[in-house]
Design an enzyme around this catalytic site. Structure first.
Site, PDB file in Angstrom:
ATOM      1  N   TYR A 107       0.817  -1.213   0.000  1.00  0.00           N
ATOM      2  CA  TYR A 107       0.000   0.000   0.000  1.00  0.00           C
ATOM      3  C   TYR A 107       0.853   1.266   0.000  1.00  0.00           C
ATOM      4  CZ  TYR A 107      -3.356   3.556   1.118  1.00  0.00           C
ATOM      5  OH  TYR A 107      -4.118   4.697   1.060  1.00  0.00           O
ATOM      6  N   TRP A 109       1.188   5.607  -1.918  1.00  0.00           N
ATOM      7  CA  TRP A 109       0.844   6.525  -3.002  1.00  0.00           C
ATOM      8  C   TRP A 109       1.765   6.440  -4.217  1.00  0.00           C
ATOM      9  CZ3 TRP A 109      -1.739  11.738  -3.370  1.00  0.00           C
ATOM     10  CH2 TRP A 109      -3.015  11.692  -2.791  1.00  0.00           C
TER      11      TRP A 109
HETATM   12  N1  LIG Z   1      -2.346   8.578  12.074  1.00  0.00           N
HETATM   13  C1  LIG Z   1      -2.669   8.638  10.790  1.00  0.00           C
HETATM   14  N2  LIG Z   1      -2.077   7.807   9.917  1.00  0.00           N
HETATM   15  C2  LIG Z   1      -2.398   7.876   8.611  1.00  0.00           C
HETATM   16  C3  LIG Z   1      -3.354   8.815   8.147  1.00  0.00           C
HETATM   17  C4  LIG Z   1      -3.984   9.669   9.085  1.00  0.00           C
HETATM   18  O1  LIG Z   1      -4.846  10.498   8.744  1.00  0.00           O
HETATM   19  N3  LIG Z   1      -3.605   9.559  10.391  1.00  0.00           N
HETATM   20  N4  LIG Z   1      -3.654   8.867   6.811  1.00  0.00           N
HETATM   21  C5  LIG Z   1      -3.507   7.635   6.079  1.00  0.00           C
HETATM   22  C6  LIG Z   1      -3.669   7.847   4.655  1.00  0.00           C
HETATM   23  S1  LIG Z   1      -5.150   8.564   4.187  1.00  0.00           S
HETATM   24  C7  LIG Z   1      -2.768   7.453   3.730  1.00  0.00           C
HETATM   25  S2  LIG Z   1      -3.174   7.572   2.073  1.00  0.00           S
HETATM   26  C8  LIG Z   1      -1.486   6.867   4.120  1.00  0.00           C
HETATM   27  C9  LIG Z   1      -0.322   7.287   3.219  1.00  0.00           C
HETATM   28  O2  LIG Z   1       0.693   6.362   3.327  1.00  0.00           O
HETATM   29  P1  LIG Z   1       1.777   6.187   2.160  1.00  0.00           P
HETATM   30  O3  LIG Z   1       1.181   6.376   0.826  1.00  0.00           O
HETATM   31  O4  LIG Z   1       2.484   4.901   2.428  1.00  0.00           O
HETATM   32  O5  LIG Z   1       2.745   7.412   2.488  1.00  0.00           O
HETATM   33  P2  LIG Z   1       3.856   8.132   1.626  1.00  0.00           P
HETATM   34  O6  LIG Z   1       4.685   8.892   2.583  1.00  0.00           O
HETATM   35  O7  LIG Z   1       3.244   8.900   0.512  1.00  0.00           O
HETATM   36  O8  LIG Z   1       4.733   6.929   1.081  1.00  0.00           O
HETATM   37  C10 LIG Z   1       4.986   6.706  -0.250  1.00  0.00           C
HETATM   38  C11 LIG Z   1       6.404   6.144  -0.361  1.00  0.00           C
HETATM   39  O9  LIG Z   1       6.578   5.716  -1.705  1.00  0.00           O
HETATM   40  C12 LIG Z   1       7.857   6.150  -2.161  1.00  0.00           C
HETATM   41  N5  LIG Z   1       7.801   6.316  -3.617  1.00  0.00           N
HETATM   42  C13 LIG Z   1       7.328   7.375  -4.324  1.00  0.00           C
HETATM   43  N6  LIG Z   1       7.484   7.158  -5.647  1.00  0.00           N
HETATM   44  C14 LIG Z   1       8.044   5.936  -5.776  1.00  0.00           C
HETATM   45  C15 LIG Z   1       8.450   5.149  -6.896  1.00  0.00           C
HETATM   46  O10 LIG Z   1       8.323   5.530  -8.045  1.00  0.00           O
HETATM   47  N7  LIG Z   1       8.960   3.908  -6.629  1.00  0.00           N
HETATM   48  C16 LIG Z   1       9.125   3.441  -5.366  1.00  0.00           C
HETATM   49  N8  LIG Z   1       9.638   2.204  -5.208  1.00  0.00           N
HETATM   50  N9  LIG Z   1       8.801   4.184  -4.289  1.00  0.00           N
HETATM   51  C17 LIG Z   1       8.248   5.401  -4.500  1.00  0.00           C
HETATM   52  C18 LIG Z   1       8.117   7.447  -1.442  1.00  0.00           C
HETATM   53  O11 LIG Z   1       9.501   7.707  -1.401  1.00  0.00           O
HETATM   54  C19 LIG Z   1       7.487   7.165  -0.074  1.00  0.00           C
HETATM   55  O12 LIG Z   1       8.432   6.649   0.824  1.00  0.00           O
HETATM   56  O13 LIG Z   1      -1.181   7.209   5.471  1.00  0.00           O
HETATM   57  C20 LIG Z   1      -2.218   6.852   6.371  1.00  0.00           C
HETATM   58  N10 LIG Z   1      -1.786   7.034   7.731  1.00  0.00           N
HETATM   59  N1  LIG Z   2      -0.927  18.771   2.076  1.00  0.00           N
HETATM   60  C1  LIG Z   2      -1.390  17.518   2.078  1.00  0.00           C
HETATM   61  N2  LIG Z   2      -2.633  17.271   1.611  1.00  0.00           N
HETATM   62  C2  LIG Z   2      -3.130  16.013   1.642  1.00  0.00           C
HETATM   63  C3  LIG Z   2      -2.346  14.914   2.084  1.00  0.00           C
HETATM   64  C4  LIG Z   2      -1.039  15.205   2.576  1.00  0.00           C
HETATM   65  O1  LIG Z   2      -0.298  14.295   3.019  1.00  0.00           O
HETATM   66  N3  LIG Z   2      -0.601  16.507   2.548  1.00  0.00           N
HETATM   67  N4  LIG Z   2      -2.851  13.642   2.069  1.00  0.00           N
HETATM   68  C5  LIG Z   2      -3.961  13.365   1.160  1.00  0.00           C
HETATM   69  C6  LIG Z   2      -4.642  12.114   1.487  1.00  0.00           C
HETATM   70  S1  LIG Z   2      -3.843  10.646   1.184  1.00  0.00           S
HETATM   71  C7  LIG Z   2      -5.898  12.052   1.969  1.00  0.00           C
HETATM   72  S2  LIG Z   2      -6.660  10.546   2.191  1.00  0.00           S
HETATM   73  C8  LIG Z   2      -6.647  13.266   2.285  1.00  0.00           C
HETATM   74  C9  LIG Z   2      -7.338  13.148   3.641  1.00  0.00           C
HETATM   75  O2  LIG Z   2      -8.244  14.152   3.801  1.00  0.00           O
HETATM   76  P1  LIG Z   2      -8.973  14.325   5.203  1.00  0.00           P
HETATM   77  O3  LIG Z   2      -9.202  13.016   5.808  1.00  0.00           O
HETATM   78  O4  LIG Z   2     -10.153  15.192   4.960  1.00  0.00           O
HETATM   79  O5  LIG Z   2      -7.843  15.145   5.977  1.00  0.00           O
HETATM   80  P2  LIG Z   2      -7.416  15.305   7.496  1.00  0.00           P
HETATM   81  O6  LIG Z   2      -6.395  16.395   7.447  1.00  0.00           O
HETATM   82  O7  LIG Z   2      -7.040  14.017   8.100  1.00  0.00           O
HETATM   83  O8  LIG Z   2      -8.710  15.795   8.241  1.00  0.00           O
HETATM   84  C10 LIG Z   2      -9.338  17.021   7.943  1.00  0.00           C
HETATM   85  C11 LIG Z   2      -9.819  17.679   9.209  1.00  0.00           C
HETATM   86  O9  LIG Z   2     -10.846  16.895   9.811  1.00  0.00           O
HETATM   87  C12 LIG Z   2     -10.935  17.295  11.173  1.00  0.00           C
HETATM   88  N5  LIG Z   2     -11.431  16.182  11.980  1.00  0.00           N
HETATM   89  C13 LIG Z   2     -10.749  15.096  12.392  1.00  0.00           C
HETATM   90  N6  LIG Z   2     -11.542  14.294  13.130  1.00  0.00           N
HETATM   91  C14 LIG Z   2     -12.751  14.892  13.178  1.00  0.00           C
HETATM   92  C15 LIG Z   2     -14.004  14.561  13.774  1.00  0.00           C
HETATM   93  O10 LIG Z   2     -14.174  13.530  14.430  1.00  0.00           O
HETATM   94  N7  LIG Z   2     -15.038  15.423  13.558  1.00  0.00           N
HETATM   95  C16 LIG Z   2     -14.908  16.562  12.847  1.00  0.00           C
HETATM   96  N8  LIG Z   2     -15.993  17.316  12.665  1.00  0.00           N
HETATM   97  N9  LIG Z   2     -13.739  16.922  12.286  1.00  0.00           N
HETATM   98  C17 LIG Z   2     -12.688  16.094  12.442  1.00  0.00           C
HETATM   99  C18 LIG Z   2      -9.533  17.677  11.606  1.00  0.00           C
HETATM  100  O11 LIG Z   2      -9.578  18.907  12.309  1.00  0.00           O
HETATM  101  C19 LIG Z   2      -8.756  17.762  10.300  1.00  0.00           C
HETATM  102  O12 LIG Z   2      -8.007  18.956  10.187  1.00  0.00           O
HETATM  103  O13 LIG Z   2      -5.787  14.404   2.324  1.00  0.00           O
HETATM  104  C20 LIG Z   2      -4.976  14.497   1.154  1.00  0.00           C
HETATM  105  N10 LIG Z   2      -4.368  15.790   1.161  1.00  0.00           N
HETATM  106 MO   LIG Z   3      -5.062   8.913   1.907  1.00  0.00          MO
END
Ligand SMILES: Nc1nc2c(c(=O)[nH]1)N[C@H]1C(S)=C(S)[C@@H](COP(=O)(O)OP(=O)(O)OC[C@H]3O[C@@H](n4cnc5c(=O)[nH]c(N)nc54)[C@H](O)[C@@H]3O)O[C@H]1N2
Ligand SMILES: Nc1nc2c(c(=O)[nH]1)N[C@H]1C(S)=C(S)[C@@H](COP(=O)(O)OP(=O)(O)OC[C@H]3O[C@@H](n4cnc5c(=O)[nH]c(N)nc54)[C@H](O)[C@@H]3O)O[C@H]1N2
Ligand SMILES: [Mo]
Length: 760
Positions: A107, A109
């Site tokens: 898993y 991005w």
């Molecule tokens: N506590 C908490 N944890 C969360 C979340 C949260 O809201 N709270 N959000 C979750 C969510 S929504 C997501 S999507 C995940 C994200 O989790 P990930 O998608 O695993 O996070 P990234 O840091 O984007 O990791 C991508 C990795 O892929 C590598 N990469 C990029 N391009 C390439 C390539 O071309 N080849 C190879 N081999 N590697 C590459 C980058 O260097 C990086 O290390 O985290 C989750 N974790």
């Molecule tokens: N700059 C930047 N943008 C990103 C990403 C990143 O790594 N960097 N990651 C991307 C990815 S993979 C994803 S999946 C999306 C995720 O998108 P979201 O899940 O929407 O993003 P979050 O920042 O986790 O949460 C948004 C806000 O929800 C509020 N929140 C949290 N819990 C609760 C709750 O129980 N109730 C209410 N009412 N509000 C709450 C928090 O204050 C938080 O700031 O973002 C994407 N956008």
């Molecule tokens: Mo995500």
């Protein structure tokens, strides 16, 4: 001096790569982009970072058979030796344990370029080679993914087209946003963004007098310069608020009984629960006020406001990334059904207006560029966030979406394009589980926390070092990505590595499909072009596209309204639910008999929230949102992310009164802790944050010392429990903690260091 310019793309935006004498020196934003992301500036630093993995490397301890995968030294080896080791390990584990012994869900991005999309490539390779254990679902909207099909017959209000901003600007009077509209999150979209226009739409909405109500624990989720109303809510309690709004509408006879009668099923059973007939508790505004902290009058007034004008309900994806995360999503859909505006211009509901760039972007429904991933012949997969459970308890049974399964016994983990040592909850639990497999193979460009826990590390190119085609189905552009610099060190493309491994295993032709990289770039572009042509949209031929650097899909002729057809004729446009309608009560879900996800939206108190008994010991609710200065853990070592650190640690926001009670001042180093672990953080005081709530962004590279992370990865503290047995999504937003001023000796962190490397 040779100065060259070439088009390229990242998840956070399209740009022109500027090189001087073979070095990337700048990333100039794509011309038409009205609000490019500051993260573009991090790319040159990262591409030429001392943290780049230069040569293939093997963990010293692995050669001696030890599985303590932390703080080990690495031996640099030739590509020939590394590939032989990987090929032999795969063959050995396949022969002894079959596909059930290999974990290849991988898993993450990966890159915006779709030809080199590492997660697609690794799964293509492992599936063609006999299969593996895959991961299904995602961390982003995992609960929604498996709940929404039962409720509305699909996931389009999250993953596909939602009522677009043209329709909203022309019709909506009130937008109610659970989780607010945190514009910082709209910097990115998977596959890359050509246009960042959320701020523009929000300004236009304000200019037209459209009222925005942000229901969130923090003012930081309100767009800058907006006159939005803020309703401060306790985390994880939105369901109670929604139920009470539904209760108010029914009690006051304001719900749209006609829409409910023709487009919904199960109203009576849900209404009986709301009235308290099933459990003796009416879900009225006074009841919800005690749970949510929102005054009862505010709840009732908001319910009336929804019903008396054109209104749009939206919720951030974060709401469902929590224990029982199904409930706020189901409750919001059901509330919107009672309001009765689903399928009307600018009305109804959608999810994630600021969760990703491009949500609500007026655009045509056309396919994006994609590398095909075949079926997994092993038909083995776990719900994405159950990885630690799987590694710790092979053979243990679990439930998922009405099915019973048992975890496989993993001997080999192969990862490319993700970082579980950032993304997974309860990192200390994952760290112990990581000792179980015999071998871990990782492709990375940098010495990330994952790469430093691998046995065999293969260095890969960044997008600047290879040709690709990128684009997102949420964006009107498709982009050419020209190689701007030579591969750094001995880095190779993921594609070429897998092609070579496929050759050694006898399926090179199947893997490459007879195409080289140029051939694949043409192929994925032509695939998109063909799909566009079927829908009456003409894209230029490949060579013209490649030379220009991008192609544009023209905007739609009229604004898109989600569920317009269904509203007009529910019999002819049945939803793909058993009833063909919106299910306010689902016989199927009820039939599973899950007490953690009953047959209708319900308030289920999480194990950890501010009203839980556990809050006596752990009185702060930790929210872990998306970082402003990076994409998850990507770009953390670059200047932009570093500049955001406080006292050298990832910042944590605290309410000033919560801080004062603990003797914490702005800029202090704070220790956040609970029974699962601890991490250091730098204190930021924020009066716009509800008391009892602390917020820390995800993505700091961890540097553990025992169960303490010295840098500030909040996943040291989060709970690793499935959202429910129905969806088994991640529950990252459900975590109680305590905070104290860190009184120990000053500690730096060593998260941004490469391991000790030795020559073979
Ligand atoms: N506590 C908490 N944890 C969360 C979340 C949260 O809201 N709270 N959000 C979750 C969510 S929504 C997501 S999507 C995940 C994200 O989790 P990930 O998608 O695993 O996070 P990234 O840091 O984007 O990791 C991508 C990795 O892929 C590598 N990469 C990029 N391009 C390439 C390539 O071309 N080849 C190879 N081999 N590697 C590459 C980058 O260097 C990086 O290390 O985290 C989750 N974790
Ligand atoms: N700059 C930047 N943008 C990103 C990403 C990143 O790594 N960097 N990651 C991307 C990815 S993979 C994803 S999946 C999306 C995720 O998108 P979201 O899940 O929407 O993003 P979050 O920042 O986790 O949460 C948004 C806000 O929800 C509020 N929140 C949290 N819990 C609760 C709750 O129980 N109730 C209410 N009412 N509000 C709450 C928090 O204050 C938080 O700031 O973002 C994407 N956008
Ligand atoms: Mo995500």
């Amino acid at each position: 001096m040779s100065r060259l310019r070439s088009p390229s793309l990242a998840h956070w935006g399209a740009f022109t790569a500027v090189t001087e004498n073979g070095r990337l020196v700048a990333c100039e934003p794509f011309g038409p982009d009205p609000e490019p992301s500051a993260m573009l500036a991090s790319i040159p630093e990262m591409v030429h970072s001392p943290l780049r993995i230069r040569r293939p490397a093997v963990r010293k301890g692995w050669l001696d058979g030890n599985r303590e995968r932390e703080n080990d030294e690495y031996i640099e080896v030739s590509w020939e030796r590394a590939l032989a080791l990987v090929a032999d390990e795969l063959a050995r584990v396949r022969a002894a344990h079959g596909p059930a012994g290999i974990f290849g869900g991988s898993y993450g991005w990966s890159s915006a370029g779709r030809v080199h999309h590492a997660r697609s490539l690794i799964r293509r390779f492992l599936f063609q080679g006999g299969g593996c254990v895959d991961q299904i679902g995602n961390y982003s909207w995992g609960a929604a993914q498996f709940l929404l099909p039962h409720v509305i017959g699909g996931t389009s209000p999250v993953s596909g087209d939602v009522t677009d901003w043209d329709s909203v600007l022309g019709n909506t009077r009130l937008i109610v946003a659970f989780g607010g509209i945190p514009v910082k999150n709209s910097q990115v979209t998977s596959g890359g963004a050509g246009l960042h226009n959320l701020s523009g739409w929000l300004q236009e909405a304000q200019a037209r007098g459209i009222r925005l109500v942000a229901i969130t624990p923090t003012r930081a989720d309100i767009p800058e310069g907006s006159n939005a109303d803020w309703i401060a809510i306790r985390p994880n309690t939105d369901t109670a608020l929604m139920l009470a709004m539904a209760h108010t509408l029914i009690a006051e006879g304001r719900h749209d009984a006609a829409f409910v009668a023709t487009h919904c099923t199960g109203f009576e059973r849900w209404a009986a629960y709301l009235r308290g007939e099933t459990d003796g508790q009416a879900k009225n505004a006074a009841w919800a006020a005690a749970i949510t902290g929102v005054p009862a009058d505010t709840i009732r007034a908001l319910a009336r406001d929804l019903a008396t004008q054109r209104s749009l309900l939206t919720a951030a994806w974060s709401l469902q990334r929590a224990q029982y995360g199904e409930q706020p999503y189901w409750a919001m859909i059901a509330l919107a059904a009672l309001v009765g505006q689903i399928g009307l211009p600018g009305g109804g509901f959608a999810f994630g207006h600021a969760s990703l760039n491009g949500v609500g972007q007026p655009r045509r429904l056309v396919p994006g560029p994609e590398v095909p991933v075949p079926r997994n012949p092993a038909q083995l997969a776990i719900p994405v966030a159950r990885i630690t459970d799987m590694l710790l308890a092979p053979g243990a049974e679990y439930e998922f979406n009405g099915e019973h399964h048992a975890y496989p016994d993993i001997k080999l983990i192969y990862w490319a394009g993700g970082n579980p040592f950032h993304h997974h909850q309860d990192q200390n639990r994952l760290r112990s589980a990581w000792r179980t497999p015999e071998t871990v193979i990782v492709h990375e460009s940098w010495w990330t926390p994952l790469a430093r826990r691998a046995d065999i590390v293969l260095p890969v190119t960044t997008p600047l070092e290879r040709a690709d085609v990128g684009g997102s189905s949420r964006d009107p552009y498709v982009f050419a990505m020209h190689p701007a610099i030579a591969p750094q060190g001995e880095a190779r493309n993921d594609f070429d590595i897998f092609a070579e491994l496929a050759r050694r295993a006898g399926f090179y032709e199947a893997y490459t499909a007879g195409r080289d990289i140029d051939g694949w770039c043409r192929h994925v572009y032509e695939g998109m072009r063909g799909g566009c042509a079927e829908r009456g949209v003409t894209l230029p031929p490949f060579d013209e596209f490649w030379a220009r650097g991008y192609a544009e899909v023209p905007p739609p002729e009229r604004p898109y309204v989600l569920y317009e057809n269904f509203r007009q004729d529910p019999a002819a446009h049945r939803l793909r639910t058993p009833s063909g309608r919106i299910e306010l009560y689902s016989e199927v879900v009820a039939g599973f008999g899950y007490d953690d996800c009953p047959g209708h939206p319900a308030w289920l108190a999480p194990t950890e929230w501010l009203g839980a008994p556990a809050a006596r010991d752990w009185p702060l609710h930790l929210l872990t949102n998306q970082p402003r200065t990076r994409l998850h853990s990507q770009l953390d070592p670059a200047s932009l992310s570093r500049a955001g650190k406080v006292a050298g640690h990832e910042p944590v926001a605290l309410n000033p009164d919560d801080a004062a009670e603990r003797g914490i001042r702005a800029g202090d180093v704070v220790r956040l802790y609970n029974a699962r672990g601890a991490c250091l953080a730098g204190a930021v005081l924020d009066p716009g944050l509800l008391r009892g709530v602390v917020i820390m962004a995800t993505g700091a590279w961890s540097d553990p010392d025992g169960d303490l992370d010295r840098h500030g990865n909040p996943n040291t503290l989060t709970a690793d429990v499935g959202t429910s047995r129905l969806t088994q999504g991640p529950s990252a937003q459900t975590a109680l903690v305590q905070a104290e001023r860190y009184a120990g000796p000053a500690v730096g962190h060593r998260a941004w260091e490469a391991p000790v490397l030795r020559p073979a």
